[in-house]
Design an enzyme around this catalytic site. Structure first.
Site, short mmCIF file in Angstrom:
data_model
loop_
_atom_site.label_atom_id
_atom_site.label_comp_id
_atom_site.label_asym_id
_atom_site.label_seq_id
_atom_site.Cartn_x
_atom_site.Cartn_y
_atom_site.Cartn_z
CB SER A 1 -11.22 8.10 0.61
OG SER A 1 -9.94 6.94 1.46
CE1 TYR B 1 -8.64 11.91 -1.87
CE2 TYR B 1 -8.47 10.39 0.20
CZ TYR B 1 -8.84 10.55 -1.80
OH TYR B 1 -9.45 9.22 -1.97
#
Ligand code: FAD
Ligand code: NAP
Lengths: 478, 254
Positions: free
Chosen positions: B147, B160
């Site tokens: 990501s 995250y």
């Protein structure tokens, strides 16, 4: 051969075909004798082994990811030449280049020569290669009186067209999947000179090209048409059609008629292409300009032009490693044959290729003569077209998937030695004799020790497809 | 077996109910009606993903159990998947992941550790197991869904983000370790993608879709890329972001 380098590379190596697409890693072995070939088969693990020559097949026929690859580089001896009978016995790794250099001065020539002489005899048999003389001389396999094959099941065999036709014709064109070829005896063609007398004709469109080839090729041993694949509209299919004969001694200029001089065959070692030629070198504009120049330069008709054999048979061999000009992602060659009577399909396919403006130098068109009994041998009577396509050209996957369909529907087929992307479900349609070939293969290789990436990509080579051929949606990607 | 134009015969998705994973599998499977194996935890969600993949033109689609949080099972999962495929595995997509709830996880409870376990430990274990299988085959590709959040970790979602930073670095290194083996590792860094993971969150700038990620992934594989950003402009955006001073970066919202 450089032994040390070979030995150091007994570990895994990345291998690809001439098109440089889809490389895979395999353990490379270089067997040197029949015993070592038997050992190579016996030592094969669950992912098997496949033979490899000079890697001139375009796709994945001589690759075996995760398994073993038996390269024939040390099987490079010419064992005997019988000048009376015109026969030569060689090991499978002898290249046609090596053979030509040896036998041309003796007044002989291999009866079939593909577009490059850097192929091995083993590879030429396994692909059952054809040359510009197919309409008259048939394929390579037609001129092989005997093959020494090491097959996994029965072990070493000498196979001949008369004594063991099933095994013989399953091996010629069998893409290495029936055994490792150890040796072969080849017929040779007597020649008076190592030159070729070329007649050529420039044709304005496809109809004229087909007509000229059909009418004139029976008069010549060799024939081929170079189609300008960028010409459109009324010029579609314009070509230079070339016909050739081995030149006779009395056709050479007076000063070159000594036997030694006339039979000299020593093509210059090729010039290497620079390793990092910009991959943008080949684009539509440069190709179009090249093709235009090349077509205009050719005279409308030329007779009796004497050229060196290498220039006639292997013009591309003058530049070593030319396959790199297509850049890192590589390229592919699409070659198919359509039966006689399918000229309309041929036109349609050429139109499609031209309309998609896929940059390709020249496409090569040829008329094949009769087929041989090999179930996987590619040539069938009719028209064969071969063209190079960069894989980076967008839309090429879909275009060729659609072309496959046209070829299959017309009763044609693509050439496995060139293939790297055929729609797998069409293999059985294109090669209806596949079941017969599989049976012989089962006998020669009951434990399936011979495996290749080609076999994995086209599983119907090994087993009949369960699903019905040709799903309705195939090829039409939304 | 992958062909010269990148069409594949089989795809394995780890995190089989992932929407991005399913989109990638569909896009890869379509040209040659490839076999797709979805491996994950939730049968009903995987069933729905299987339908999506079938609808775009995959051939046989199968589902099987896989838990990223059980590293001990990963070797066996890979072997079973290969058996089910009945052929080589051409592409493994590492699609599982948790987004977590940053505020809640900072406040306490098991969430942060669970997220780190799934997103990083699970990826390391599954990535190595996949690489071992593909290396044996002598070919294959691993697509790792990282990501942009891992490119430079932000205050707003650092739990995250750091897990993605870890797995992103891991797969880059794994890719380098695979040089010469025929195995290709590609890291995909999407920005904000509208899926069930981001359901209810407001769209971030340059928000994209699973299909766009899938198309970029397939193209990246064909071109032999090691890293793909989706949308591609994010690479430039992050080239700037990377150099923002910490006091400013700290305030960039989620
Ligand atoms: C520029 C160019 C032009 C070409 N022109 C033509 C043409 O005009 N006509 C034509 O027919 N082909 C043509 N080809 C294709 C080429 O002739 C064939 O692919 C040929 O098989 C290549 O031989 P190789 O020794 O390189 O074999 P490889 O490419 O290494 O292998 C080809 C096949 O032979 C098998 N094989 C090789 N050695 C053995 C062995 N010892 N035992 C068992 N199996 C073995 C391999 O397993 C594989 O299936 C051309 C290729 C190039 C690059
Ligand atoms: N959506 C985005 O904006 C975005 C942006 C960048 C990167 N990504 C990354 O892309 C990947 C796919 O995300 P997505 O958008 O497709 O979200 P998604 O649909 O929620 O997919 C993530 C999947 O991971 C699975 N999973 C979670 N923990 C697991 C475990 N322990 N074992 C097995 N599977 C587990 C979930 O399966 P269950 O059904 O069992 O819960 C879920 O289906 C993720 O790694 C994500 O981090 C997403």
């Amino acid at each position: 051969m450089d032994r040390d380098r070979d030995r150091a590379s007994e570990g895994r190596r990345l291998l690809s075909g001439w098109g440089r697409t889809a490389p895979t890693a395999a353990a490379v072995r270089c067997p040197e004798s029949r015993t070592e070939l038997e050992q190579a088969l016996a030592a094969a693990g669950p992912r098997g082994v496949i033979g490899r020559g000079l890697g001139r097949s375009y796709g994945d026929a001589a690759q075996n990811g995760g398994g073993d690859v038996a390269v024939s580089s040390r099987l490079d001896r010419i064992l005997s030449v019988n000048l009376e009978a015109g026969l030569v016995t060689v090991e499978a790794g002898v290249s046609l280049d090596q053979l030509m250099r040896a036998v041309a001065p003796l007044g002989y020539w291999p009866p079939v020569s593909p577009g490059t002489r850097h192929v091995t005899v083993g590879g030429a048999i396994a692909s059952d290669v054809h040359g510009k003389g197919h309409h008259r001389d048939g394929t390579f396999g037609t001129h092989v009186p005997s093959i020494d094959l090491v097959a996994p099941g029965p072990g070493p065999l000498t196979i001949t067209p008369e004594g063991s036709p099933d095994e013989f014709w399953a091996t010629t064109g069998g893409m290495g999947l029936t055994g490792l070829i150890h040796r072969a005896t080849l017929e040779l063609l007597p020649i008076e000179t190592s030159s070729v007398r070329v007649d050529s004709e420039r044709t304005p469109d496809l109809d004229a090209t087909l007509r000229v080839m059909s009418e004139r090729d029976r008069d010549y041993r060799y024939s081929v048409a170079w189609i300008d694949c960028l010409a459109r509209g009324s010029a579609l299919g314009r070509s230079i059609v070339e016909f050739g004969e081995h030149a006779r001694l009395d056709e050479l200029p007076a000063g070159r008629r000594s036997r030694a001089r006339a039979l000299r065959f020593a093509p210059r070692d090729s010039l290497p292409a620079p390793p990092w030629v910009p991959s943008g070198l080949l684009n539509r504009a440069t190709v179009a300009a090249f093709n235009e120049l090349w077509y205009r330069k050719a005279p409308a008709r030329r007779e009796g032009h004497i050229v060196a054999a290498a220039q006639f048979f292997h013009p591309l061999d003058a530049v070593d490693g030319w396959n790199r000009i297509y850049g890192r992602r590589g390229f592919l060659q699409y070659q198919f044959v359509l039966p006689d009577g399918e000229e309309a399909t041929l036109r349609k396919i050429i139109e499609e290729l031209v309309n998609h403006r896929c940059a390709s130098f020249l496409a090569v068109l040829k008329r094949f003569g009769p087929a041989n009994p090999g179930p996987l041998s590619f040539p069938r009577p009719g028209w064969t077209l071969a063209l190079d396509l960069p894989v980076s050209f967008s839309g090429v996957a879909r275009l060729l998937d659609e072309t496959d369909e046209l070829v299959a529907t017309a009763g044609g087929r693509v050439y496995l030695a060139k293939d790297s992307r055929l729609r797998p479900e069409l293999l059985e349609v294109m090669y209806p004799e596949l079941p017969r070939w599989r049976k012989v293969r089962e006998r020669l290789d009951p434990d399936r020790r011979l495996q290749s990436d080609l076999l994995r990509r086209l599983p119907a080579l090994a087993d009949p497809t369960q699903a019905p051929a040709r799903p309705a949606r195939a090829g039409r990607q939304p | 077996m992958r062909d010269a134009l990148g069409a594949v015969g089989s795809v394995l998705v780890l995190g089989g109910s992932s929407e991005i994973g399913a989109a990638i599998a569909g896009e890869l499977a379509r040209p040659r009606s490839a076999v797709v194996i979805l491996a994950g935890r939730d049968d009903s969600r995987m069933g729905a993903a299987a339908e999506t993949v079938r609808a775009v033109g995959a051939g046989r689609v199968e589902t099987m159990a896989f838990d990223a949080d059980d590293p001990g099972s990963h070797e066996q999962v890979m072997a079973d998947a290969a058996g089910r495929a009945g052929q080589d595995i051409d592409v493994v997509v590492i699609a599982f992941g948790l987004l977590g709830d940053q505020c809640a996880d900072e406040a306490g409870g098991p969430g942060a550790v669970r997220l780190a376990t799934t997103n990083y430990v699970g990826a390391v274990s599954a990535g190595l197991a996949a690489a071992r299988l593909l290396k044996k085959q002598g070919h294959g590709a691993i697509v790792a869904l990282s990501s942009v959040a891992g490119e430079r970790v932000r205050r707003a979602n650092f739990i995250y983000g750091s897990s993605k930073a870890g797995m992103d670095g891991f797969f880059q290194g794994l890719g380098d370790s695979m040089a010469g083996t025929g195995v290709h590792v590609m890291v995909v860094r999407p920005g904000f993608v509208r899926t069930k993971m981001t359901e209810g969150l407001p769209d971030a700038p340059m928000a994209t879709t699973p299909d766009a990620v899938a198309r970029a992934t397939v193209k990246g594989l064909q071109n032999g890329r090691q890293m793909v950003w989706v949308p591609a402009q994010l690479r430039l955006v992050f080239a700037v972001f990377r150099h923002l001073p910490r006091p400013i970066w700290r305030r960039v919202p989620a």
